[in-house]
Design a protein around this motif. Structure first.
Motif, PDB file in Angstrom:
ATOM      1  N   ASP A 131      -0.487   1.321   8.487  1.00  0.00           N
ATOM      2  CA  ASP A 131      -0.529   0.720   9.830  1.00  0.00           C
ATOM      3  C   ASP A 131      -1.934   0.215  10.114  1.00  0.00           C
ATOM      4  OD1 ASP A 131       2.097   1.438  10.142  1.00  0.00           O
ATOM      5  OD2 ASP A 131       1.644   3.338  11.143  1.00  0.00           O
ATOM      6  N   LYS A 132      -2.919   0.986   9.656  1.00  0.00           N
ATOM      7  CA  LYS A 132      -4.308   0.594   9.882  1.00  0.00           C
ATOM      8  C   LYS A 132      -4.664  -0.629   9.039  1.00  0.00           C
ATOM      9  CE  LYS A 132      -7.309   1.235  12.503  1.00  0.00           C
ATOM     10  NZ  LYS A 132      -7.128   1.416  13.942  1.00  0.00           N
ATOM     11  N   VAL A 133      -4.171  -0.670   7.800  1.00  0.00           N
ATOM     12  CA  VAL A 133      -4.398  -1.843   6.942  1.00  0.00           C
ATOM     13  C   VAL A 133      -3.822  -3.084   7.627  1.00  0.00           C
ATOM     14  CG1 VAL A 133      -3.668  -2.929   4.756  1.00  0.00           C
ATOM     15  CG2 VAL A 133      -4.534  -0.595   4.753  1.00  0.00           C
ATOM     16  N   ALA A 134      -2.615  -2.955   8.207  1.00  0.00           N
ATOM     17  CA  ALA A 134      -1.983  -4.091   8.903  1.00  0.00           C
ATOM     18  C   ALA A 134      -2.797  -4.480  10.141  1.00  0.00           C
ATOM     19  CB  ALA A 134      -0.554  -3.728   9.287  1.00  0.00           C
ATOM     20  N   GLU A 135      -3.306  -3.475  10.880  1.00  0.00           N
ATOM     21  CA  GLU A 135      -4.140  -3.763  12.061  1.00  0.00           C
ATOM     22  C   GLU A 135      -5.386  -4.556  11.679  1.00  0.00           C
ATOM     23  OE1 GLU A 135      -5.324  -0.460  14.564  1.00  0.00           O
ATOM     24  OE2 GLU A 135      -3.255   0.249  14.696  1.00  0.00           O
ATOM     25  N   ASN A 136      -5.844  -4.359  10.431  1.00  0.00           N
ATOM     26  CA  ASN A 136      -7.012  -5.096   9.946  1.00  0.00           C
ATOM     27  C   ASN A 136      -6.640  -6.497   9.447  1.00  0.00           C
ATOM     28  OD1 ASN A 136      -9.643  -3.461   9.901  1.00  0.00           O
ATOM     29  ND2 ASN A 136      -8.164  -1.967   9.155  1.00  0.00           N
ATOM     30  N   GLY A 137      -5.384  -6.891   9.654  1.00  0.00           N
ATOM     31  CA  GLY A 137      -4.970  -8.250   9.316  1.00  0.00           C
ATOM     32  C   GLY A 137      -4.577  -8.451   7.860  1.00  0.00           C
ATOM     33  N   ILE A 138      -4.344  -7.361   7.113  1.00  0.00           N
ATOM     34  CA  ILE A 138      -3.942  -7.512   5.711  1.00  0.00           C
ATOM     35  C   ILE A 138      -2.441  -7.252   5.592  1.00  0.00           C
ATOM     36  CG2 ILE A 138      -4.185  -6.615   3.364  1.00  0.00           C
ATOM     37  CD1 ILE A 138      -7.067  -5.922   4.018  1.00  0.00           C
ATOM     38  N   ASN A 139      -1.735  -8.234   5.018  1.00  0.00           N
ATOM     39  CA  ASN A 139      -0.306  -8.080   4.770  1.00  0.00           C
ATOM     40  C   ASN A 139      -0.148  -7.725   3.287  1.00  0.00           C
ATOM     41  OD1 ASN A 139       2.411  -8.440   4.283  1.00  0.00           O
ATOM     42  ND2 ASN A 139       2.583 -10.329   5.506  1.00  0.00           N
ATOM     43  N   VAL A 140       0.385  -6.550   3.009  1.00  0.00           N
ATOM     44  CA  VAL A 140       0.443  -6.101   1.601  1.00  0.00           C
ATOM     45  C   VAL A 140       1.289  -7.031   0.731  1.00  0.00           C
ATOM     46  CG1 VAL A 140      -0.126  -3.657   1.818  1.00  0.00           C
ATOM     47  CG2 VAL A 140       2.215  -4.413   2.200  1.00  0.00           C
ATOM     48  N   SER A 141       2.200  -7.777   1.348  1.00  0.00           N
ATOM     49  CA  SER A 141       2.994  -8.729   0.551  1.00  0.00           C
ATOM     50  C   SER A 141       2.104  -9.822  -0.034  1.00  0.00           C
ATOM     51  CB  SER A 141       4.065  -9.399   1.408  1.00  0.00           C
ATOM     52  OG  SER A 141       4.792  -8.444   2.112  1.00  0.00           O
ATOM     53  N   ASP A 142       0.944 -10.055   0.597  1.00  0.00           N
ATOM     54  CA  ASP A 142       0.050 -11.116   0.122  1.00  0.00           C
ATOM     55  C   ASP A 142      -0.963 -10.613  -0.910  1.00  0.00           C
ATOM     56  OD1 ASP A 142       1.311 -12.674   1.978  1.00  0.00           O
ATOM     57  OD2 ASP A 142      -0.228 -12.412   3.514  1.00  0.00           O
ATOM     58  N   LEU A 143      -0.929  -9.328  -1.258  1.00  0.00           N
ATOM     59  CA  LEU A 143      -1.981  -8.777  -2.126  1.00  0.00           C
ATOM     60  C   LEU A 143      -1.928  -9.238  -3.583  1.00  0.00           C
ATOM     61  CD1 LEU A 143      -2.517  -5.132  -0.825  1.00  0.00           C
ATOM     62  CD2 LEU A 143      -3.934  -7.142  -0.438  1.00  0.00           C
ATOM     63  N   PRO A 144      -0.741  -9.421  -4.182  1.00  0.00           N
ATOM     64  CA  PRO A 144      -0.750  -9.853  -5.592  1.00  0.00           C
ATOM     65  C   PRO A 144      -1.534 -11.158  -5.764  1.00  0.00           C
ATOM     66  CG  PRO A 144       1.453  -9.197  -4.939  1.00  0.00           C
ATOM     67  CD  PRO A 144       0.613  -9.226  -3.688  1.00  0.00           C
ATOM     68  N   ARG A 145      -2.364 -11.210  -6.814  1.00  0.00           N
ATOM     69  CA  ARG A 145      -3.228 -12.377  -7.061  1.00  0.00           C
ATOM     70  C   ARG A 145      -2.915 -12.958  -8.423  1.00  0.00           C
ATOM     71  NH1 ARG A 145      -5.866 -13.504  -2.266  1.00  0.00           N
ATOM     72  NH2 ARG A 145      -5.230 -11.624  -1.179  1.00  0.00           N
TER      73      ARG A 145
END
Ligand SMILES: *[C@@H]1O[C@H](CO)[C@@H](O)[C@H](O)[C@H]1NC(C)=O
Ligand SMILES: *[C@@H]1O[C@H](CO)[C@@H](O)[C@H](O)[C@H]1NC(C)=O
Ligand SMILES: *[C@@H]1O[C@H](CO)[C@@H](O)[C@H](O)[C@H]1NC(C)=O
Length: 208
Positions: A102-116
């Motif tokens: 929840d905190k990661v999301a509050e920081n504006g990071i969407n885990v679906s976008d993490l793969p590079r």
């Protein structure tokens, strides 16, 4: 006379040495284990499996668990479905704070976008998220969680603390309190030993 003095001193030394060698924990072993984990199942599942194995094989152990409220139902389910009659049910303690993801999301990071994409540029664009992914809480939130953990460790007074490698405030707390602890991770050992290669080999030989 000098010889007698040395004999007496030697005897006193032997008695003190013997007294210290008697284990004082034989009659009251500390059988409390405190598991401290994040509440996301990717990290917590290995703790659920461990608690199930402990309950089944060592029913005399008293398992305490400290995490965010989101995990309490899963812990209760494991406890109710696997604890033999003579085992202590798992005792859940709650951390008063916002859970990791929840905190990661509050920081504006969407885990679906993490793969590079693979390669240097893919990696570079991912690195900017690393500090938040390691510690998503700000200073005051981190300290509030750290204090909840410290309070619980002191209250439960466990013989062993089992820690989640991704839950940094808990690692700080056990090290500060100098508690016996082990780290549990769903990752393979390779992920932790990569940096131990000599001559900076993690950068050019076996990077991952
Ligand atoms: C995260 O990203 C996925 C895929 O790009 C999208 O479907 C989802 O709605 C996003 N979630 C949030 C909270 O923005
Ligand atoms: C941390 O974030 C909270 C809001 O979530 C805010 O109230 C607090 O002031 C922040 N603390 C610091 C040290 O930035
Ligand atoms: C969380 O807050 C409640 C109410 O203030 C308190 O009783 C409890 O001890 C706190 N949890 C921890 C782990 O400190």
């Amino acid at each position: 006379m000098a010889k007698l003095k040395w004999t007496v001193l030697l005897a006193i030394f032997m008695i003190i040495k013997y007294a210290y060698s008697i284990p004082d924990d034989i009659e009251t072993p500390n059988k409390r284990i405190l598991l401290i984990s994040n509440s996301e199942r990717g990290q917590a599942n290995i703790f659920l499996a461990t608690s199930q194995a402990l309950l089944t094989n060592y029913p005399s152990v008293e398992i305490h668990w400290l995490s965010f409220p989101g995990l309490s139902d899963a812990v209760a389910t494991v406890s109710e479905s696997t604890a033999p009659q003579n085992a202590h049910p798992i005792i859940f303690h709650q951390i008063n704070g916002t859970a990791y993801l929840d905190k990661v999301a509050e920081n504006g990071i969407n885990v679906s976008d993490l793969p590079r994409p693979p390669g240097v540029f893919g990696a570079l664009s991912g690195f900017k998220n690393l500090p938040t992914l390691y510690v998503p809480w700000n200073g005051s939130e981190y300290m509030a969680i750290y204090n909840d953990i410290t309070r619980t460790i002191e209250k439960v007074d466990p013989g062993l603390v089992v820690l989640d490698t991704m839950f940094t405030p808990a690692q700080d707390a056990v090290r500060q309190l100098q508690r016996e602890h082990v780290l549990l991770s769903p990752n393979s050992l390779r992920d932790f030993s990569v940096a131990s290669q000599p001559r900076g080999e993690m950068f050019w030989k076996f990077p991952v």
